[in-house]
Design an enzyme around this catalytic site. Structure first.
Site, PDB file in Angstrom:
ATOM      1  N   TYR A 147       0.966  -1.043  -0.173  1.00  0.00           N
ATOM      2  CA  TYR A 147       0.534  -0.331  -0.423  1.00  0.00           C
ATOM      3  C   TYR A 147       0.905   1.087  -0.177  1.00  0.00           C
ATOM      4  O   TYR A 147       0.414   2.520   1.201  1.00  0.00           O
ATOM      5  CB  TYR A 147      -1.027  -0.500   1.552  1.00  0.00           C
ATOM      6  CG  TYR A 147      -1.569  -1.260   1.408  1.00  0.00           C
ATOM      7  CD1 TYR A 147      -1.931  -1.722   0.173  1.00  0.00           C
ATOM      8  CD2 TYR A 147      -2.270  -2.025   2.973  1.00  0.00           C
ATOM      9  CE1 TYR A 147      -2.398  -2.401   0.093  1.00  0.00           C
ATOM     10  CE2 TYR A 147      -3.031  -2.987   2.996  1.00  0.00           C
ATOM     11  CZ  TYR A 147      -3.515  -3.506   1.124  1.00  0.00           C
ATOM     12  OH  TYR A 147      -4.097  -4.706   1.796  1.00  0.00           O
ATOM     13  N   HIS A 148       2.042   1.356  -0.846  1.00  0.00           N
ATOM     14  CA  HIS A 148       2.839   2.476  -0.752  1.00  0.00           C
ATOM     15  C   HIS A 148       2.481   3.057  -2.661  1.00  0.00           C
ATOM     16  O   HIS A 148       3.664   3.449  -3.500  1.00  0.00           O
ATOM     17  CB  HIS A 148       4.521   2.226  -0.434  1.00  0.00           C
ATOM     18  CG  HIS A 148       4.588   1.419   0.404  1.00  0.00           C
ATOM     19  ND1 HIS A 148       5.532   0.583   1.317  1.00  0.00           N
ATOM     20  CD2 HIS A 148       3.113   1.758   2.390  1.00  0.00           C
ATOM     21  CE1 HIS A 148       5.268   0.682   2.444  1.00  0.00           C
ATOM     22  NE2 HIS A 148       4.295   1.240   3.278  1.00  0.00           N
ATOM     23  N   PRO A 149       1.402   3.587  -2.942  1.00  0.00           N
ATOM     24  CA  PRO A 149       1.414   3.167  -4.355  1.00  0.00           C
ATOM     25  C   PRO A 149       2.440   5.514  -4.688  1.00  0.00           C
ATOM     26  O   PRO A 149       2.323   6.231  -3.475  1.00  0.00           O
ATOM     27  CB  PRO A 149      -0.172   3.657  -5.117  1.00  0.00           C
ATOM     28  CG  PRO A 149      -0.459   3.735  -3.730  1.00  0.00           C
ATOM     29  CD  PRO A 149      -0.012   3.070  -2.833  1.00  0.00           C
TER      30      PRO A 149
END
Length: 527
Positions: free
Chosen positions: A462-464
């Site tokens: 969850y690090h876009p």
């Protein structure tokens, strides 16, 4: 609705705090989501719950990923005060110095490590850490967990036995090694950007907040003059005297730019949108971290498995509600590691989060027995994806294609990560705790078997980021002052401007960008 000096779209907590600090300028934050008040967000141990709630999450997901067997992966983004800092895992890692030096080398002038370190120090109140490297009076409180569970020390000791270094503070002068993990938790509560920055800012007379849905940036004569929002079932325009600032995430910021006519001209015309600025890089360069859960059974009943029943959860919740203490007051990521995969690698390229329970990050699919796990993944994938419009309707979710695992090196790096984790779990420090391997499983060894496991089980961390890349070339979206190329009065200040993904978790770097960006805006006013 009236006119404000600065109109911020998205969470924008640190920006609102800094731009309103001297009282001279009016600021409004447009946040589509609602309040973050309540135990589901504020209790650290409940971190997996908001991720699965449409009340707090935009509910985005990827298109079927061709290199992962067509799997569709969740892409949570915060739709709540504090944005994604209100639904994240509360892990605090600045990033390696070389991450930022590489930004500068790629065209982000003034964003090398020496340039960004003062802003990390300004944002922090670090409860522990290396003197001289850490902030002591900033809004963002950072702590270490208690690490009472012996599995945390076993993990660090096992890393040392496997031949790796240790570090007392990976956010200090030395990131590399095994050591304690830091958390954005304060007084037993999630210390989100909303708690750290937005609430204090909203006490000022010159800061406003509206719960509206941003539809587009209003452009007149190549200048951003306001934001069109849907508010109380009406469409209105909030005007900006000075600037519009997008802080809406690596998904929503490029979407808003494209809806406003800023992006790849052919793509905009395909959707009938008038082109205000042909910027081919908008929505491109999408990057993320992937991770695997390497799970081991525990021979001793000391893991969090015994706390997953309803009665234990109720007791943990009650203690937290009344006292803000106990197991509810930690995210339970209390040990970490940053290591190099092989000789010749410039700086650590594999990250570990250690957890004393075998369970998915989103709280689903817990193992049926006591166990522990390491979240592991390569930190600098060469795969790139994109965010594009699905339609010209602002209500439609964008098309998100990460293109995960499209580079052949990603597969080799993940196979190495699995084998390395097995080596660490096989050290003497785990002898008193080690049971059978739960995942991938003792019978999974060949490259083909490991690739099948990766394809079926790898998950987003969850690090876009990266979809409005900072730089000076024709594919860059913003310049080094975070101004959108080709327009006046418009900046992007969020994770989308990162030229390349930082090695670790990106939340601290995102706050740093807001801190430095606010100073950049202040200097432009002085000039």
């Amino acid at each position: 609705m009236k006119t404000f000096d600065y109109v911020i779209v998205g969470a924008g907590s640190a920006l609102a705090y800094r731009l309103s600090e001297d009282g001279r300028y009016s600021v409004i934050v447009i946040e589509h989501g609602g309040t973050d008040v309540g135990p589901l967000i504020q209790m650290p141990a409940a971190l997996s719950i908001p991720l699965n709630m449409s009340r707090y999450d935009w509910g985005f997901s990827s298109e079927p990923e061709p290199h992962l067997g067509g799997r569709v992966l969740a892409t949570p983004r915060g739709k709540v005060l504090g944005g994604s800092s209100s639904i994240n895992g509360m892990v605090y890692v600045r990033g390696h110095a070389h991450d930022f030096d590489h930004w500068a080398a790629e065209g982000a002038r003034g964003w090398g490590f020496a340039d960004v370190l003062p802003y990390y120090k300004r944002m922090e109140t670090a409860h522990g850490g290396e003197a001289g490297w850490r902030g002591t009076d900033g809004p963002m409180h950072v702590q270490r967990g208690s690490s009472r569970n012996p599995l945390f020390s076993a993990f660090v000791q096992a890393g040392k036995q496997a031949g790796f270094e240790t570090t007392a503070d990976y956010n200090g002068s030395k990131q590399e090694g095994f050591g304690p993990m830091e958390q954005t938790i304060h007084n037993g509560r999630r210390w989100s950007a909303a708690n750290a920055y937005l609430r204090p800012a909203l006490k000022r007379k010159n800061v406003s907040l509206v719960s509206g849905f941003a539809r587009r940036v209003v452009i007149e004569n190549q200048r951003a003059v306001g934001v069109e929002i849907e508010w109380r079932r009406k469409v209105e325009i909030i005007k900006a005297r000075r600037e519009v600032i997008l802080a809406a995430s690596s998904v929503n910021s490029p979407k808003l730019l494209m809806l406003s006519g800023i992006g790849p001209a052919a793509h905009l015309k395909e959707h009938g949108i008038e082109v205000a600025a042909d910027r081919p890089g908008v929505g491109r360069n999408l990057q993320d971290h992937l991770e695997l859960y390497i799970q081991q059974a525990s021979t001793k009943p000391i893991t969090l498995y015994s706390k997953l029943n309803l009665f234990s959860k109720a007791m943990i919740g009650a203690e937290w509600l009344f006292f803000k203490t106990g197991l509810g007051a930690s995210n339970h990521f209390e040990a970490a590691a940053f290591v190099r995969s092989r000789a010749g690698v410039e700086y650590p390229d594999i990250q570990y989060h250690f957890l004393p329970v075998a369970i998915r990050y989103d709280g689903k699919a817990a193992a049926k027995s006591h166990g522990f796990q390491a979240h592991v993944g390569p930190m600098r994938s060469k795969s790139r994806g994109s965010v594009a419009l699905r339609s010209p309707n602002p209500a439609d979710a964008p098309v998100i294609r990460f293109n995960y695992m499209s580079h052949p090196e990603d597969w080799a790096d993940f196979r190495h990560s699995i084998r390395l984790t097995r080596e660490i779990f096989g050290q003497k420090a785990f002898d008193d705790f080690r049971g059978d391997e739960i995942a991938p499983g003792a019978d999974v060894h060949s490259d083909e078997q490991l690739d099948d496991f990766i394809r079926e089980h790898v998950e987003s961390a969850y690090h876009p980021c990266g979809t409005c890349r900072m730089g000076e070339d024709e594919t860059a979206v913003v310049d080094s002052a975070l101004k959108v190329h080709g327009l006046d009065g418009l900046r992007v200040v969020d994770a989308s401007v990162m030229p390349a993904i930082p090695s670790p978790n990106i939340h601290p770097a995102t706050i740093m960008i807001a801190e430095k960006g606010s100073d950049t805006i202040a200097r432009s006013l002085a000039a």
